[in-house]
Design a protein around this motif. Structure first.
Motif, mmCIF file in Angstrom:
data_model
loop_
_atom_site.group_PDB
_atom_site.id
_atom_site.type_symbol
_atom_site.label_atom_id
_atom_site.label_comp_id
_atom_site.label_asym_id
_atom_site.label_seq_id
_atom_site.Cartn_x
_atom_site.Cartn_y
_atom_site.Cartn_z
ATOM 1 N N ALA A 669 -3.764 85.679 -53.256
ATOM 2 C CA ALA A 669 -3.371 84.419 -53.675
ATOM 3 C C ALA A 669 -3.260 83.219 -52.808
ATOM 4 O O ALA A 669 -2.961 82.138 -53.304
ATOM 5 C CB ALA A 669 -2.059 84.636 -54.588
ATOM 6 N N HIS A 670 -3.389 83.404 -51.536
ATOM 7 C CA HIS A 670 -3.176 82.477 -50.582
ATOM 8 C C HIS A 670 -4.218 81.432 -50.456
ATOM 9 O O HIS A 670 -5.380 81.536 -50.515
ATOM 10 C CB HIS A 670 -3.148 83.065 -49.093
ATOM 11 N N PRO A 671 -3.696 79.988 -50.560
ATOM 12 C CA PRO A 671 -4.869 79.067 -50.816
ATOM 13 C C PRO A 671 -5.870 78.983 -49.681
ATOM 14 O O PRO A 671 -5.474 79.402 -48.507
ATOM 15 C CB PRO A 671 -3.995 77.764 -50.825
ATOM 16 N N ALA A 672 -7.122 78.555 -49.757
ATOM 17 C CA ALA A 672 -7.853 78.768 -48.739
ATOM 18 C C ALA A 672 -8.970 77.576 -49.238
ATOM 19 O O ALA A 672 -9.334 77.258 -50.063
ATOM 20 C CB ALA A 672 -8.841 80.072 -48.714
ATOM 21 N N ALA A 673 -9.431 77.044 -48.174
ATOM 22 C CA ALA A 673 -10.574 75.829 -48.341
ATOM 23 C C ALA A 673 -11.877 76.469 -48.672
ATOM 24 O O ALA A 673 -12.639 75.608 -49.396
ATOM 25 C CB ALA A 673 -10.841 75.298 -46.737
ATOM 26 N N SER A 674 -12.145 77.609 -48.469
ATOM 27 C CA SER A 674 -13.531 78.219 -48.957
ATOM 28 C C SER A 674 -13.512 79.771 -49.159
ATOM 29 O O SER A 674 -12.507 80.424 -48.962
ATOM 30 C CB SER A 674 -14.510 77.979 -48.042
ATOM 31 N N MET A 675 -14.350 80.372 -49.853
ATOM 32 C CA MET A 675 -14.430 81.689 -50.124
ATOM 33 C C MET A 675 -14.468 82.532 -48.942
ATOM 34 O O MET A 675 -13.714 83.515 -48.713
ATOM 35 C CB MET A 675 -15.554 81.882 -50.923
ATOM 36 N N ASP A 676 -15.141 82.198 -47.804
ATOM 37 C CA ASP A 676 -15.122 83.120 -46.777
ATOM 38 C C ASP A 676 -13.983 83.032 -45.816
ATOM 39 O O ASP A 676 -13.261 83.870 -45.423
ATOM 40 C CB ASP A 676 -16.199 82.298 -45.489
ATOM 41 N N ASP A 677 -13.246 81.838 -45.811
ATOM 42 C CA ASP A 677 -11.671 81.658 -45.244
ATOM 43 C C ASP A 677 -10.813 82.563 -46.312
ATOM 44 O O ASP A 677 -9.843 83.072 -45.755
ATOM 45 C CB ASP A 677 -11.331 80.261 -45.506
#
Length: 833
Positions: A669-677
């Motif tokens: 659930a942690h926000p991320a800039a991209s799918m890889d991140d």
């Protein structure tokens, strides 16, 4: 052996003091300790040096060491009448003391010399100004210091007269003299020297070295120890036979000669003793080297260990070459090397100034060797090749191999020994060993030692080679079985991670996959075969292929797992795996999932960022047999993320799996800039890089969906005239979407497919759907269950051209059965994609 301390070896008991020398059988004789910096100046002068050489510390510090320790010549012969017998020659180990002080050596050296020093007054070792000079019989050891710091040379010296002792009748005292060191408390300021001392005296620990250096720098003690076991890097063959024993042998030999009798059997004992000592030292050296190599199965690290083990103690330069197949991690090299065989220089260790060899013979270079060189002789015969001195002619022949580089100054005049690195009678490589011109030449005993050294190193290298080869095979197998999933599918983005187990090998049975399905749908799969190794990887490959085949048939999730379980039963009893199979429909915004004993997936909602473990019927693992599987449907929204993984990600030793699943939900659930991140965030949160035993497969899909405005659907009665209407509605829809450039090919293919559907349908209307996504998708459904096939139609054939046209114009096309009949679909690439 007793080791001296500050209390049991006070300064007043040193050689040259008022007290008589401490008897040798006490095992302790004070040493003079001198440290010389890189400018050749004395940077440390111990109290032992003051007593032995008669120069005060304040007069010695900062002066050239060669002026304070002048060598005046060699010692007299063994029968010079000295109270204590002379040692046997050192067999060329170490040149003169002066060469060490001048910085001409890059390796440890030792010897015996007579020095001219100021007279000592018998009180504190110093004579009044203007007094005469003395000759002192000195045993010395010189150890170059490497690494940071200004110190260059550590010199230890002892008064040989302190070793004299009365005759004894209980046999020889020892067979070797070597400097040992006393224990002492820590001494501030000695840390740098203490850290480097283990490089000079490898048997010493860092903690012990600190105490040694503290003792040396503070009081001039360590001690000189007599021992039959302790060794330092340079221990010349100084046989110490007792004087009465040697005198008795000479007297017996003289009496036998006068009486005309044969010489006594022990007349040549002395020579035999020296030979025994030399052989024993070689064996100890080989044992020491064996303990330093093979600490890892990493080929690169093993190569470095082999090179460092022989420099500087046995040689000054060690170059290691391996065959191309060994370096490449390929199979065992076949056949005898020839002039075309490529040899890679994989290591170069030397005692010369830094950088001297790097540009001329860089590590990593590959080259062949011609037949006239010693290297070719070694590699083809598998035997060591000894060159006592490299002549100008041989140096030129060797240098001719190095284009635009003159290697002659580096090798001419040096002694060379080339030893093969063999395993199972196959030459894997060879080592070129070179000694400085001023150092003793390699001899026949060195040849034997080098051969044994190379034999042990060859076995270690072969073990590392086989491990590297097997690891390469395993990685190749694993990579070939794991799919290369495109980051974007119809209506979703995908990111994956695979981490092999760190403790149980690099091959396992975890896998992930995605399969394109009719109707712009995507199948998402994660599975885990029980166990590890090649068998598990092979089983994984079979199951993955089966899943892809059945998914292409568009089987419902529960039916697919049922068929997969039946297949595992037929393959054998040992086939056991878990599998999670999900079908995402981006138009209906729905997930259709079934589970076979796998951990549940995590769904992260886009609207509020909330994550949850989806509640699914767990089912039994694949291979159990006879167990039903159930499927569930879950509504999703655009932007939701689905996280599927294997249990290696969430299982932690000694921790309940619930903790890992909770951490998975939180990190997903942690926000991320991209799918890889986002994938990396999950990996870091679960600390899978530290001591993980199991493989990890992770698949994350962002469910973007397909908007209703990007979908157009029509139905047509079973009338031939409806084919023209289908062409018209497709052309108009493409104009609305701004894709008029695609109208001509799309219209032609739609005409062919709809014509076939109208011709073969049994009563239900024909359905046509266009979907605008990453490509233009066209699907035509009818109620005929027989799938069409691509035929080779001739000029006069009436049928068979429709699918040929589609195959020629479409980017992709296919057919599949559905609940009411069949579906024929094709894709056309969008402009600019």
């Amino acid at each position: 052996m007793d080791r001296g301390t500050e209390r049991d070896a006070p300064p007043s008991r040193g050689a040259g003091s008022g007290a008589p020398p401490e008897p040798a059988d006490s095992g302790r004789v004070p040493l003079a300790v001198v440290v010389v910096d890189r400018a050749g100046l004395v940077s440390h002068w111990s109290s032992g040096a003051r007593r032995l050489f008669g120069v005060a510390k304040d007069e010695a510090i900062g002066r050239p060491a060669i002026d304070l320790l002048p060598v005046s010549g060699a010692l007299p012969d063994i029968d010079d009448g000295l109270p204590y017998e002379e040692y046997a020659p050192d067999d060329g180990v170490g040149p003169g003391f002066g060469t060490s002080l001048d910085g001409g050596l890059g390796y440890p050296a030792a010897g015996r010399a007579r020095l001219t020093v100021p007279e000592r007054d018998g009180t504190h070792g110093l004579a009044p100004s203007g007094c005469g000079r003395n000759r002192v019989d000195v045993l010395w050891w010189a150890y170059p210091l490497v690494g940071p710091g200004s110190e260059r040379l550590l010199v230890l010296a002892a008064d040989a007269e302190a070793l004299h002792q009365p005759d004894r009748d209980d046999g020889p005292l020892v067979q070797r003299i070597a400097p040992g060191f006393a224990l002492h408390t820590d001494f501030p300021g000695a840390e740098d020297l203490a850290r480097r001392l283990p490089e000079i005296l490898p048997s010493m620990s860092v903690g012990q070295s600190a105490r040694i250096v503290a003792q040396m720098l503070e009081l001039g003690y360590p001690v000189l120890e007599f021992s039959q076991n302790d060794r330092v890097p340079v221990t010349p063959d100084w046989g110490v036979a007792r004087r009465v024993e040697r005198r008795a042998r000479r007297e017996r030999a003289a009496r036998a000669a006068a009486a005309g009798r044969p010489l006594p059997e022990d007349a040549d004992d002395e020579g035999e003793d020296l030979e025994y000592v030399a052989v024993r030292e070689r064996l100890e050296f080989l044992n020491e080297v064996s303990g330093k190599i093979g600490t890892s199965l990493d080929l690169t690290r093993t190569i470095g260990e082999v090179s460092r083990a022989v420099v500087p103690r046995f040689t000054d330069v060690a170059g290691t070459y391996l065959r191309e197949q060994v370096v490449a991690g390929e199979g065992f090299p076949d056949g005898v090397p020839d002039t075309t065989t490529m040899w890679h220089r994989v290591a170069l260790e030397h005692t010369d100034e830094p950088g001297r060899w790097d540009d001329v013979v860089p590590v990593g270079e590959a080259m062949p060797f011609p037949a006239h060189t010693p290297f070719f002789q070694c590699m083809t015969s598998g035997e060591p090749v000894l060159v006592p001195r490299i002549s100008e002619q041989l140096g030129h022949a060797i240098a001719s191999q190095f284009e635009k580089r003159d290697i002659r100054p580096l090798i001419t005049g040096r002694s060379m020994l080339v030893v093969p690195l063999k395993a199972r009678n196959v030459v894997l490589g060879f080592m070129i060993l070179l000694r400085h011109p001023e150092r003793a030449e390699f001899n026949d005993m060195d040849r034997v030692t080098g051969a044994e050294l190379a034999a042990r190193a060859g076995l270690v290298l072969d073990n590392a080679r086989m491990y590297t080869y097997q690891e390469s095979v395993a990685e190749t197998l694993q990579d070939s079985m794991l799919p290369h999933i495109p980051p974007r599918m119809a209506g979703c983005d995908i990111a994956t991670r695979y981490l092999p187990g760190t403790l149980l090998g690099r091959v396992g049975g975890d896998w992930f996959d995605s399969v394109k399905l009719p109707g712009a749908r995507t199948a998402l799969v994660v599975g885990d075969v029980m166990g590890h190794g090649l068998n598990s990887a092979a089983m994984m490959g079979q199951l993955r292929t089966a899943v892809q085949t059945m998914a292409a048939l568009d089987l419902p999730p529960a039916q697919l797992l049922r068929n997969l379980d039946d297949l595992a039963q037929r393959l054998g009893d040992s086939y056991l795996a878990t599998c999670l199979y999900a079908v995402y429909d981006p138009i209906a915004s729905e997930l259709h999932l079934a589970n076979a004993g796998h951990i549940p997936p995590v769904l992260v909602r886009a609207d509020d960022g909330r994550s949850e473990l989806l509640t699914l019927p767990t089912g039994a693992p694949i291979g159990v047999g006879g167990v039903p599987f159930e499927a569930v449907r879950v509504r999703v929204a655009p932007g939701d993320r689905l996280v599927m993984c294997t249990d290696g990600l969430v299982e932690m030793r000694g921790v309940d799996i619930g903790v890992g699943l909770a951490t998975l939900c939180e990190s997903a659930a942690h926000p991320a800039a991209s799918m890889d991140d986002a994938c990396d965030t999950i990996i870091r949160a679960l600390n899978t890089s530290g001591g993980r035993k199991d493989d990890v497969a992770l698949l994350m899909a962002r469910l973007n969906g397909i908007a209703p405005d990007d979908v157009a659907e029509w139905t047509f009665p079973l009338e031939p005239a409806q084919v023209g209407r289908a062409r018209a509605v497709v052309r108009e829809q493409l104009r609305v979407w701004g894709l008029a450039r695609l109208a001509d090919p799309a219209e032609l293919m739609v005409s062919e497919v709809v014509t076939n559907a109208v011709r073969h349908s049994h009563g239900r209307p024909v359905a046509l759907r266009l979907v605008r996504g990453d490509a233009l998708l066209c699907e035509v459904d009818d109620d005929d269950h027989e799938l069409p096939t691509l035929l080779s139609a001739g000029p006069g054939d009436e049928f068979g051209r429709g699918l040929s046209v589609v195959s020629a114009l479409a980017r992709e096309w296919g057919t599949s059965r559905n609940a009411v009949g069949k579906s024929v679909w094709f894709e056309v690439a969008l402009p600019g994609r």
